[in-house]
Design an enzyme around this catalytic site. Structure first.
Site, PDB file in Angstrom:
ATOM      1  N   LYS A 189       0.941  -1.239  -0.040  1.00  0.00           N
ATOM      2  CA  LYS A 189      -0.157   0.078  -0.101  1.00  0.00           C
ATOM      3  C   LYS A 189       0.985   1.237  -0.051  1.00  0.00           C
ATOM      4  O   LYS A 189       1.394   1.511   1.236  1.00  0.00           O
ATOM      5  CB  LYS A 189      -0.696  -0.076   1.174  1.00  0.00           C
ATOM      6  CG  LYS A 189      -2.015   0.595   1.132  1.00  0.00           C
ATOM      7  CD  LYS A 189      -2.056   2.240   0.773  1.00  0.00           C
ATOM      8  CE  LYS A 189      -1.664   3.031   1.996  1.00  0.00           C
ATOM      9  NZ  LYS A 189      -1.395   4.466   1.653  1.00  0.00           N
TER      10      LYS A 189
ATOM     11  N   GLU B 138      -0.474   7.307  -1.123  1.00  0.00           N
ATOM     12  CA  GLU B 138      -1.361   7.814  -2.010  1.00  0.00           C
ATOM     13  C   GLU B 138      -0.627   9.118  -2.860  1.00  0.00           C
ATOM     14  O   GLU B 138      -1.342   9.685  -3.621  1.00  0.00           O
ATOM     15  CB  GLU B 138      -2.706   8.017  -1.468  1.00  0.00           C
ATOM     16  CG  GLU B 138      -3.036   9.065  -0.348  1.00  0.00           C
ATOM     17  CD  GLU B 138      -2.639   8.364   0.862  1.00  0.00           C
ATOM     18  OE1 GLU B 138      -1.772   7.783   1.199  1.00  0.00           O
ATOM     19  OE2 GLU B 138      -3.414   8.987   1.957  1.00  0.00           O
ATOM     20  N   ARG B 139       0.073   9.617  -2.178  1.00  0.00           N
ATOM     21  CA  ARG B 139       0.642  11.171  -2.766  1.00  0.00           C
ATOM     22  C   ARG B 139       1.605  10.529  -3.878  1.00  0.00           C
ATOM     23  O   ARG B 139       1.896  11.335  -5.027  1.00  0.00           O
ATOM     24  CB  ARG B 139       1.495  11.682  -2.029  1.00  0.00           C
ATOM     25  CG  ARG B 139       0.691  12.004  -0.611  1.00  0.00           C
ATOM     26  CD  ARG B 139       1.148  13.413   0.121  1.00  0.00           C
ATOM     27  NE  ARG B 139       0.549  13.571   1.370  1.00  0.00           N
ATOM     28  CZ  ARG B 139      -0.945  13.757   1.491  1.00  0.00           C
ATOM     29  NH1 ARG B 139      -1.443  13.906   0.368  1.00  0.00           N
ATOM     30  NH2 ARG B 139      -1.416  13.933   2.632  1.00  0.00           N
TER      31      ARG B 139
ATOM     32  N   CYS C 216      13.923  10.992   6.543  1.00  0.00           N
ATOM     33  CA  CYS C 216      13.861  10.427   7.800  1.00  0.00           C
ATOM     34  C   CYS C 216      15.115  10.584   8.667  1.00  0.00           C
ATOM     35  O   CYS C 216      15.370  10.575   9.550  1.00  0.00           O
ATOM     36  CB  CYS C 216      13.079   9.454   7.887  1.00  0.00           C
ATOM     37  SG  CYS C 216      14.097   8.084   7.457  1.00  0.00           S
TER      38      CYS C 216
HETATM   39  P1  NAD Z   1       2.326   9.241   7.065  1.00  0.00           P
HETATM   40  O1  NAD Z   1       2.427   8.638   8.292  1.00  0.00           O
HETATM   41  O2  NAD Z   1       1.409  10.270   6.856  1.00  0.00           O
HETATM   42  O3  NAD Z   1       2.003   8.185   6.008  1.00  0.00           O
HETATM   43  C1  NAD Z   1       2.532   6.832   5.750  1.00  0.00           C
HETATM   44  C2  NAD Z   1       1.398   5.895   5.309  1.00  0.00           C
HETATM   45  O4  NAD Z   1       0.670   5.587   6.316  1.00  0.00           O
HETATM   46  C3  NAD Z   1       0.974   6.387   4.058  1.00  0.00           C
HETATM   47  O5  NAD Z   1       0.919   4.978   3.215  1.00  0.00           O
HETATM   48  C4  NAD Z   1      -0.428   6.780   4.371  1.00  0.00           C
HETATM   49  O6  NAD Z   1      -1.571   6.459   3.490  1.00  0.00           O
HETATM   50  C5  NAD Z   1      -0.587   5.986   5.827  1.00  0.00           C
HETATM   51  N1  NAD Z   1      -1.562   6.712   6.494  1.00  0.00           N
HETATM   52  C6  NAD Z   1      -1.772   7.972   6.969  1.00  0.00           C
HETATM   53  N2  NAD Z   1      -2.213   8.194   7.700  1.00  0.00           N
HETATM   54  C7  NAD Z   1      -3.067   7.299   8.342  1.00  0.00           C
HETATM   55  C8  NAD Z   1      -3.888   7.045   9.008  1.00  0.00           C
HETATM   56  N3  NAD Z   1      -4.557   8.008   9.941  1.00  0.00           N
HETATM   57  N4  NAD Z   1      -4.295   5.713   9.504  1.00  0.00           N
HETATM   58  C9  NAD Z   1      -3.807   4.629   8.609  1.00  0.00           C
HETATM   59  N5  NAD Z   1      -2.899   4.847   7.574  1.00  0.00           N
HETATM   60  C10 NAD Z   1      -2.445   6.164   7.488  1.00  0.00           C
HETATM   61  O7  NAD Z   1       3.853   9.694   6.419  1.00  0.00           O
HETATM   62  P2  NAD Z   1       4.295  10.424   5.207  1.00  0.00           P
HETATM   63  O8  NAD Z   1       3.955  11.945   5.285  1.00  0.00           O
HETATM   64  O9  NAD Z   1       3.942   9.947   3.975  1.00  0.00           O
HETATM   65  O10 NAD Z   1       6.013  10.139   5.471  1.00  0.00           O
HETATM   66  C11 NAD Z   1       6.646  11.056   6.117  1.00  0.00           C
HETATM   67  C12 NAD Z   1       7.012  10.528   7.636  1.00  0.00           C
HETATM   68  O11 NAD Z   1       7.748   9.132   7.370  1.00  0.00           O
HETATM   69  C13 NAD Z   1       8.285  11.225   8.268  1.00  0.00           C
HETATM   70  O12 NAD Z   1       7.655  11.514   9.610  1.00  0.00           O
HETATM   71  C14 NAD Z   1       9.500  10.514   8.192  1.00  0.00           C
HETATM   72  O13 NAD Z   1      10.208  10.870   9.253  1.00  0.00           O
HETATM   73  C15 NAD Z   1       9.083   9.150   8.186  1.00  0.00           C
HETATM   74  N6  NAD Z   1       9.702   8.223   7.462  1.00  0.00           N
HETATM   75  C16 NAD Z   1      10.358   7.263   8.487  1.00  0.00           C
HETATM   76  C17 NAD Z   1      11.222   6.597   7.800  1.00  0.00           C
HETATM   77  C18 NAD Z   1      12.108   5.602   8.738  1.00  0.00           C
HETATM   78  O14 NAD Z   1      12.514   4.411   8.310  1.00  0.00           O
HETATM   79  N7  NAD Z   1      11.953   5.680   9.837  1.00  0.00           N
HETATM   80  C19 NAD Z   1      11.556   6.518   6.424  1.00  0.00           C
HETATM   81  C20 NAD Z   1      11.075   7.460   5.686  1.00  0.00           C
HETATM   82  C21 NAD Z   1      10.002   8.167   6.240  1.00  0.00           C
END
Ligand code: NAD
Length: 499
Positions: free
Chosen positions: A173, A176-177, A281
């Site tokens: 999954k 979606e962006r 991240c």
């Molecule tokens: P996000 O948490 O908004 O989304 C991640 C995924 O979760 C997406 O597929 C999204 O559709 C889903 N999602 C979003 N809201 C949800 C909800 N309420 N319930 C269930 N699923 C949901 O993160 P993002 O904005 O796409 O990515 C940026 C974040 O990811 C930053 O905080 C970054 O630090 C982190 N990140 C962490 C790592 C790591 O390995 N630790 C690596 C890359 C990015």
């Protein structure tokens, strides 16, 4: 307007929910495609067919599965530019950076070529009279990968490589962006010989994530995203009895010791703080110079380097340093956080707000910003800004600087710049952070190590990729076998040593 699809059973499948989200080009602010958001019923159909496909795939010997990875790696290499273009178009990062995004994912697939060695069991000959013991690593079944927007190629590849080569089927999954890269990767995996149904890409938002977390057939969830969502997903998956590893957000500090090479430290901070518009991240978002003399000299070096950075669309050529942030909402949040930093008394040394790029006035651009005199209580220190904003927190001693990192809620990455081996060693040993750089600003481990943060940067067990990933995506079965030649018969009721 292009309407995107899911990837089910080896083909593109239109959505049936009637619900869509907009995919944007962040450089122009335009909607470039509509993405169907799956229903729980669509997910269920994808999981059922993955479950069927997994049986044959798990029975395929590991060398053959590894050979699929070998071809997949070659196809990713051959299609590097097309993949990078897709990444840049939906994410906004520059083309060289997008190629790096693909490359660091490809390297994990390369390690998966050697998976048979990782998937081997153990054997003990003659553990007792006539008794041999052996263990095997077996796939979990159907597993899920849920990925963030900021690495559209790398993180889906981190998820799919180890899961698939271990004999699982995966429901991916993607964010979606940035969905298109995952669909292209699924097509390449099919060309490489991955049987249809073994990898399903199901697009959606919270509704579909919740359906994955509640689906009884899904055995494990590998998540990467922000901390609140990682924590939520970990809790719900674990309550439902699934194996879960959920990687979250970060606030990465870099210590700059008085003996550091300040020119090199300043270069590193500019790259690690502003590359990919700070949307990594492992970005360094906090510089911690030790001593006011170090701080003043560092800031003096940073200012001209930051003011020289070129911000623009990925189409403007390879001398663009970084692109837009992902959404208008992200841009507005970054501006609001900068405002809060000013209000709370930090010194805004370089102000990147209000940047307009000719011809791209509706793009989500933020110029680079640098703060000095940031303190622990400020919102800009506590929040993960995820934008091109570098905060400087001055420390008076090495111990103060170390304590700052130790007290922070996040523990993804950190770095130290110093010429002193003892200090570097002490830092690496004592700091409570998962990935540490010594004179190295973004210490993302190579693909044969593994990636994972500590504290609120990761929930669950084991790291991503490398040997840990093969453990996460397999379960161990241990067999104790006895053959009777030369063994006396008899009833044994007590639990006792085999010998
Ligand atoms: P996000 O948490 O908004 O989304 C991640 C995924 O979760 C997406 O597929 C999204 O559709 C889903 N999602 C979003 N809201 C949800 C909800 N309420 N319930 C269930 N699923 C949901 O993160 P993002 O904005 O796409 O990515 C940026 C974040 O990811 C930053 O905080 C970054 O630090 C982190 N990140 C962490 C790592 C790591 O390995 N630790 C690596 C890359 C990015």
């Amino acid at each position: 307007m292009e309407e995107l699809s899911h990837w089910i059973d080896g083909k593109e499948v239109k959505g049936t929910s009637g619900r869509f989200s907009d995919v944007m080009n962040p450089a122009t602010g335009e909607v470039i495609a509509r993405l169907p958001l799956a229903t729980p019923a669509e997910l269920d159909a994808a999981v059922r067919s993955a479950e069927k496909a997994q049986v044959g795939w798990a029975a395929t010997n590991p060398q053959r599965r590894a050979r699929v990875m070998m071809k997949f790696a070659q196809l990713i290499q051959d299609n590097m530019d097309a993949l990078a273009e897709l990444v840049s178009r939906e994410h906004g990062k520059t083309l060289p950076d997008a190629r790096g995004d693909v490359q660091r994912g490809l390297e994990v697939i390369e390690v998966c070529m050697g998976a048979p060695a990782m998937l081997k069991g153990e054997f003990t000959d003659n553990g007792g009279p006539g008794i041999d013991l052996y263990s095997m690593r077996q796939p979990l079944g159907v597993v899920a990968g849920i990925t963030p927007f900021n690495f559209p190629a790398m993180i889906p590849l981190w998820k799919m490589g180890p899961a698939l080569v271990s004999g699982n089927a995966m429901i991916l999954k993607p964010s979606e962006r940035v969905p298109s890269t995952s669909i292209m990767l699924a097509k390449l995996a099919q060309q490489a010989g991955l049987p249809d149904g073994v990898l399903q890409v199901v697009n959606g938002d919270k509704e579909i994530v919740d359906a994955i977390l509640d689906h009884p057939t899904v055995q494990a969830v590998g998540f990467v995203g922000s901390t609140p969502i990682a924590q939520y997903i970990y809790g719900r998956a674990a309550t439902n009895g699934k194996r879960a590893q959920c990687f979250g957000g970060a606030k990465n500090h870099m210590l700059i010791m008085p003996d550091a090479d300040l020119d090199k430290a300043a270069d590193a901070l500019v790259g690690a703080g502003f590359g990919a518009a700070g949307e990594r991240c492992m970005a360094i978002s906090v510089a911690v110079p030790v001593g006011d003399k170090t701080a003043d000299a560092l800031i003096e070096r940073l200012i001209p380097k930051i003011e020289k950075l070129k911000v623009g669309p990925y189409t403007a050529g390879e001398d663009v340093d970084f692109g837009p942030v992902i959404t208008k909402a992200a841009q507005e949040r970054i501006d609001r956080l900068i405002e809060s930093g000013v209000d709370q008394g930090a010194k805004l040394v370089v102000d990147g707000r209000g940047l307009k790029i000719q011809g791209y006035e509706n793009g989500f651009f933020c110029g680079p910003s640098l703060f000095d005199n940031v303190t622990r209580d400020m919102e800009i220190y506590k929040e993960e800004i995820f934008g091109p904003v570098l905060s400087t927190v001055r420390a008076q001693s090495y111990e103060d600087a170390l304590n700052l990192v130790m007290d922070n809620d996040y523990g993804n990455g950190t770095a130290i710049y110093t010429a002193d081996g003892d200090t570097a060693r002490d830092f690496a040993s004592r700091v409570n952070v998962g990935m540490v750089g010594i004179n190295f600003p973004i210490p993302v481990p190579l693909s044969y190590y593994s990636f994972g943060g500590w504290k609120k940067s990761a929930f669950g067990d084991l790291n991503q990729y490398g040997p840990d990933a093969f453990r996460f995506y397999t379960k161990t079965k241990t067999v104790t076998a006895r053959w009777f030649s030369g063994i006396k018969d008899g009833v044994a009721l007590n639990f006792k040593a085999m010998d």
